[in-house]
Design a protein around this motif. Structure first.
Motif, PDB file in Angstrom:
ATOM      1  N   PRO A 126      63.153  49.613 -85.549  1.00  0.00           N
ATOM      2  CA  PRO A 126      61.995  48.697 -86.051  1.00  0.00           C
ATOM      3  C   PRO A 126      61.357  47.928 -84.747  1.00  0.00           C
ATOM      4  CG  PRO A 126      63.993  48.555 -87.355  1.00  0.00           C
ATOM      5  CD  PRO A 126      64.365  49.346 -86.082  1.00  0.00           C
ATOM      6  N   GLN A 127      62.104  47.803 -83.727  1.00  0.00           N
ATOM      7  CA  GLN A 127      61.320  46.776 -82.657  1.00  0.00           C
ATOM      8  C   GLN A 127      60.317  47.697 -81.969  1.00  0.00           C
ATOM      9  OE1 GLN A 127      64.239  48.321 -82.655  1.00  0.00           O
ATOM     10  NE2 GLN A 127      65.424  47.878 -81.027  1.00  0.00           N
ATOM     11  N   VAL A 128      60.633  48.973 -81.703  1.00  0.00           N
ATOM     12  CA  VAL A 128      59.676  49.588 -80.816  1.00  0.00           C
ATOM     13  C   VAL A 128      58.163  49.617 -81.330  1.00  0.00           C
ATOM     14  CG1 VAL A 128      59.232  52.065 -80.100  1.00  0.00           C
ATOM     15  CG2 VAL A 128      61.541  51.400 -80.012  1.00  0.00           C
ATOM     16  N   PRO A 129      57.816  49.843 -82.669  1.00  0.00           N
ATOM     17  CA  PRO A 129      56.389  49.705 -82.804  1.00  0.00           C
ATOM     18  C   PRO A 129      55.791  48.533 -82.510  1.00  0.00           C
ATOM     19  CG  PRO A 129      57.226  50.602 -84.715  1.00  0.00           C
ATOM     20  CD  PRO A 129      58.521  50.328 -83.781  1.00  0.00           C
ATOM     21  N   ARG A 130      56.656  47.167 -82.513  1.00  0.00           N
ATOM     22  CA  ARG A 130      55.981  46.214 -82.101  1.00  0.00           C
ATOM     23  C   ARG A 130      55.775  45.848 -80.735  1.00  0.00           C
ATOM     24  NH1 ARG A 130      60.287  44.414 -85.988  1.00  0.00           N
ATOM     25  NH2 ARG A 130      61.686  43.781 -84.232  1.00  0.00           N
ATOM     26  N   LEU A 131      56.583  46.723 -79.980  1.00  0.00           N
ATOM     27  CA  LEU A 131      56.375  46.509 -78.543  1.00  0.00           C
ATOM     28  C   LEU A 131      55.122  47.328 -77.962  1.00  0.00           C
ATOM     29  CD1 LEU A 131      60.146  47.267 -77.355  1.00  0.00           C
ATOM     30  CD2 LEU A 131      58.954  45.145 -76.909  1.00  0.00           C
ATOM     31  N   MET A 132      54.675  48.166 -79.025  1.00  0.00           N
ATOM     32  CA  MET A 132      53.382  48.926 -78.650  1.00  0.00           C
ATOM     33  C   MET A 132      52.034  47.992 -78.723  1.00  0.00           C
ATOM     34  SD  MET A 132      53.762  51.872 -77.260  1.00  0.00           S
ATOM     35  CE  MET A 132      55.367  52.490 -76.897  1.00  0.00           C
ATOM     36  N   LEU A 133      52.334  47.023 -79.748  1.00  0.00           N
ATOM     37  CA  LEU A 133      50.974  46.382 -80.035  1.00  0.00           C
ATOM     38  C   LEU A 133      50.612  45.127 -78.746  1.00  0.00           C
ATOM     39  CD1 LEU A 133      51.696  45.395 -83.754  1.00  0.00           C
ATOM     40  CD2 LEU A 133      50.012  46.940 -82.925  1.00  0.00           C
ATOM     41  N   PRO A 134      49.323  45.080 -78.680  1.00  0.00           N
ATOM     42  CA  PRO A 134      48.905  44.070 -77.771  1.00  0.00           C
ATOM     43  C   PRO A 134      49.399  42.695 -78.300  1.00  0.00           C
ATOM     44  CG  PRO A 134      47.127  45.490 -78.326  1.00  0.00           C
ATOM     45  CD  PRO A 134      48.087  45.745 -79.120  1.00  0.00           C
ATOM     46  N   ALA A 143      60.718  59.737 -82.249  1.00  0.00           N
ATOM     47  CA  ALA A 143      60.297  59.913 -83.688  1.00  0.00           C
ATOM     48  C   ALA A 143      59.919  58.434 -84.128  1.00  0.00           C
ATOM     49  CB  ALA A 143      61.780  60.288 -84.241  1.00  0.00           C
ATOM     50  N   THR A 144      60.319  57.522 -83.722  1.00  0.00           N
ATOM     51  CA  THR A 144      59.599  56.470 -84.284  1.00  0.00           C
ATOM     52  C   THR A 144      58.092  56.241 -84.038  1.00  0.00           C
ATOM     53  OG1 THR A 144      61.726  54.959 -84.096  1.00  0.00           O
ATOM     54  CG2 THR A 144      59.813  53.720 -84.169  1.00  0.00           C
ATOM     55  N   LEU A 145      57.638  56.517 -82.747  1.00  0.00           N
ATOM     56  CA  LEU A 145      56.419  56.591 -82.314  1.00  0.00           C
ATOM     57  C   LEU A 145      55.426  57.675 -82.971  1.00  0.00           C
ATOM     58  CD1 LEU A 145      56.800  55.125 -78.864  1.00  0.00           C
ATOM     59  CD2 LEU A 145      56.195  53.797 -80.582  1.00  0.00           C
ATOM     60  N   ALA A 146      56.033  58.864 -83.429  1.00  0.00           N
ATOM     61  CA  ALA A 146      55.385  59.858 -83.782  1.00  0.00           C
ATOM     62  C   ALA A 146      55.352  59.702 -85.315  1.00  0.00           C
ATOM     63  CB  ALA A 146      56.276  61.145 -83.728  1.00  0.00           C
ATOM     64  N   PHE A 147      55.931  58.828 -85.867  1.00  0.00           N
ATOM     65  CA  PHE A 147      55.877  58.730 -87.616  1.00  0.00           C
ATOM     66  C   PHE A 147      55.574  57.310 -88.028  1.00  0.00           C
ATOM     67  CE2 PHE A 147      59.125  62.542 -86.929  1.00  0.00           C
ATOM     68  CZ  PHE A 147      57.984  63.391 -87.019  1.00  0.00           C
ATOM     69  N   ASP A 148      55.763  56.412 -86.934  1.00  0.00           N
ATOM     70  CA  ASP A 148      55.726  55.016 -87.602  1.00  0.00           C
ATOM     71  C   ASP A 148      54.843  54.207 -86.427  1.00  0.00           C
ATOM     72  OD1 ASP A 148      56.889  54.457 -90.290  1.00  0.00           O
ATOM     73  OD2 ASP A 148      58.473  55.475 -88.995  1.00  0.00           O
ATOM     74  N   PHE A 149      53.948  54.680 -85.685  1.00  0.00           N
ATOM     75  CA  PHE A 149      53.101  53.921 -84.541  1.00  0.00           C
ATOM     76  C   PHE A 149      52.296  53.095 -85.520  1.00  0.00           C
ATOM     77  CE2 PHE A 149      49.981  52.986 -81.636  1.00  0.00           C
ATOM     78  CZ  PHE A 149      50.572  53.001 -80.458  1.00  0.00           C
ATOM     79  N   PRO A 150      52.237  51.762 -84.957  1.00  0.00           N
ATOM     80  CA  PRO A 150      51.567  50.744 -85.550  1.00  0.00           C
ATOM     81  C   PRO A 150      50.309  50.946 -86.025  1.00  0.00           C
ATOM     82  CG  PRO A 150      52.154  50.047 -83.428  1.00  0.00           C
ATOM     83  CD  PRO A 150      52.679  51.193 -83.728  1.00  0.00           C
ATOM     84  N   ALA A 151      49.759  50.850 -87.245  1.00  0.00           N
ATOM     85  CA  ALA A 151      48.529  51.130 -87.629  1.00  0.00           C
ATOM     86  C   ALA A 151      47.659  50.325 -87.160  1.00  0.00           C
ATOM     87  CB  ALA A 151      48.404  51.280 -89.064  1.00  0.00           C
ATOM     88  N   GLY A 169      66.630  56.444 -72.493  1.00  0.00           N
ATOM     89  CA  GLY A 169      65.497  56.361 -71.902  1.00  0.00           C
ATOM     90  C   GLY A 169      64.574  54.764 -72.359  1.00  0.00           C
ATOM     91  N   SER A 170      63.401  54.746 -71.815  1.00  0.00           N
ATOM     92  CA  SER A 170      62.827  53.444 -72.320  1.00  0.00           C
ATOM     93  C   SER A 170      62.311  53.415 -73.909  1.00  0.00           C
ATOM     94  CB  SER A 170      61.429  53.666 -71.405  1.00  0.00           C
ATOM     95  OG  SER A 170      60.551  54.214 -71.866  1.00  0.00           O
ATOM     96  N   TYR A 171      61.715  52.348 -74.194  1.00  0.00           N
ATOM     97  CA  TYR A 171      61.339  52.380 -75.659  1.00  0.00           C
ATOM     98  C   TYR A 171      59.999  53.339 -75.792  1.00  0.00           C
ATOM     99  CZ  TYR A 171      57.475  49.073 -74.130  1.00  0.00           C
ATOM    100  OH  TYR A 171      56.185  48.487 -73.344  1.00  0.00           O
ATOM    101  N   ALA A 172      59.327  53.900 -74.801  1.00  0.00           N
ATOM    102  CA  ALA A 172      58.162  54.756 -75.071  1.00  0.00           C
ATOM    103  C   ALA A 172      58.961  56.108 -74.991  1.00  0.00           C
ATOM    104  CB  ALA A 172      57.224  54.463 -74.061  1.00  0.00           C
ATOM    105  N   GLY A 173      60.251  56.475 -74.503  1.00  0.00           N
ATOM    106  CA  GLY A 173      60.653  57.774 -74.496  1.00  0.00           C
ATOM    107  C   GLY A 173      60.733  58.262 -72.930  1.00  0.00           C
ATOM    108  N   ALA A 174      60.488  57.494 -71.968  1.00  0.00           N
ATOM    109  CA  ALA A 174      60.599  57.951 -70.573  1.00  0.00           C
ATOM    110  C   ALA A 174      61.716  57.956 -70.002  1.00  0.00           C
ATOM    111  CB  ALA A 174      59.329  57.113 -69.885  1.00  0.00           C
ATOM    112  N   THR A 175      62.071  58.943 -69.147  1.00  0.00           N
ATOM    113  CA  THR A 175      63.468  59.011 -68.823  1.00  0.00           C
ATOM    114  C   THR A 175      63.458  59.090 -67.046  1.00  0.00           C
ATOM    115  OG1 THR A 175      63.564  61.353 -68.817  1.00  0.00           O
ATOM    116  CG2 THR A 175      64.312  60.076 -70.634  1.00  0.00           C
TER     117      THR A 175
END
Length: 369
Positions: free
Chosen positions: A89-97, A171-179, A214-220
């Motif tokens: 749940p916290q990952v989409p929030r980290l993507m928002l400005p 998977a979170t960012l693929a299917f639940d990226f913040p609208a 890896g990171s919250y964006a999937g980098a390793t």
């Protein structure tokens, strides 16, 4: 072994095998008496709490079936892998400005990265890997200081590579990226591509896709590569038959050099030049309009009111006027070269590019003392 199969095994070393080995090593010492090293490990970031599994999501399962058909993968394996991924749940929030962004401050940003801990760690890394860094500079034209700066800014030379399960984050960012994100559609497509690449690598190598962290964006790994960057740019630079960006400094060094060589690095070219202004002729808005894309010749910059030092005035390639805010103080300005722009292809931030160059320069200076 066929080259294609060998490549798949190398990718196993990045995405799963190297991480699984580290986890197995840690598990073997779980019952040991407390030591300073174990206490330090306990203080590292722990994996985040996960939400529902994607096995309950029809859209995720439809994506799994489509992926399996397009890639020629076992459909049951793909469905099991994606179905086992869990929403973070916290990952989409980290993507928002940020809702109330603080004023940017280059001096503060620089201070986060060009500081004693990173400089000391960078000095050790450079001394321990001097021959490999020299080889990468010779073969790819990318200075050792830039490679050292990248790995230091990204992970403090492998000390902070991320605790998120890569399968869950992708998977979170693929299917639940913040609208609410201004580029939601593009970013959703991007992360679906990264999830597809990650699973393709795992399937070819026969590894557990749930093992990678890896990171919250999937980098390793030390250089924080995304799966698509692993596929395109990662190298087995130590020649052991596998690519291991987590545990092999040589592979990390060679892969960063490979990335920059592919993104237009110009050997021997500076990253930036200092500038001054002739206020009577300055056309700041015109100069800043292309953002950080090198667009102006040195002569055109001078015509628009930029005062360049002699080495910049003689520079043959295009330049960009880069503005770095300093909170409430006056901004810092530099003339960015094509190599400045190349660093921003690693992370799309002029502040990041300046920090990478500054950290590498600080470590190089420490080696001379």
């Amino acid at each position: 072994m066929p080259a294609r199969a060998l490549a798949a095994c190398c990718l196993l070393g990045i995405a799963c095998g190297a991480l699984t080995a580290s986890a197995a090593h840690a598990a073997g010492h779980r019952k040991a008496a407390a030591t300073p090293a174990r206490k330090a490990a306990a203080a590292r970031p722990q994996p985040p709490a996960a939400g529902p599994a994607y096995a309950t999501r029809p859209d995720a399962m439809a994506f799994a079936d489509d992926l399996a058909a397009r890639r020629g993968l076992d459909a049951a394996w793909v469905r099991e892998a994606i179905g086992s991924a869990r929403l973070l749940p916290q990952v989409p929030r980290l993507m928002l400005p940020p809702a109330n962004p603080a004023a940017r401050n280059w001096r503060a940003y620089r201070g986060r990265f060009v500081e004693p801990v990173r400089i000391r760690a960078g000095l050790r890394f450079w001394d321990q890997n001097a021959a490999t860094l020299a080889r990468a500079e010779r073969e790819c034209g990318v200075p050792a200081g830039i490679i050292v700066g990248i790995i230091g800014v990204e992970t403090i030379y492998g000390q902070q590579t991320g605790a998120f399960r890569v399968l869950d984050t992708l998977a979170t960012l693929a299917f639940d990226f913040p609208a609410a994100h201004p580029r939601a559609a593009d970013r959703t497509a991007y992360f679906r591509g990264e999830l597809e690449e990650f699973l393709g690598q795992a399937a070819r190598a026969g590894c557990d896709p749930g093992a990678a962290r890896g990171s919250y964006a999937g980098a390793t790994g030390m250089p924080q590569f995304m799966p698509s960057s692993i596929a395109k740019f990662a190298l087995d630079y130590d020649g052991d038959g596998r690519i291991d960006l987590l545990n092999s400094p040589a592979d990390a060094i060679g892969s960063v050099a490979s990335y920059f060589a592919a993104h237009g690095w110009k050997p021997g070219q500076p990253v930036w030049f200092p500038v001054g202004f002739d206020d009577a002729r300055l056309q700041r808005d015109v100069l800043l309009a292309p953002d950080i894309l090198p667009t102006f010749s040195a002569q055109r910059m001078a015509e628009l009111g930029v005062i360049l030092p002699p080495e910049a005035a003689a520079h043959a390639g295009p330049l960009a006027l880069v503005e770095l805010q300093n909170g409430g103080d006056a901004p810092t300005y530099v003339a960015g070269t094509e190599n400045f722009y190349a660093i921003t292809r690693y992370n799309w931030s002029s502040y990041y590019a300046m920090a990478v160059e500054a950290l590498g320069r600080a470590v190089a200076a420490a080696r001379k003392n």
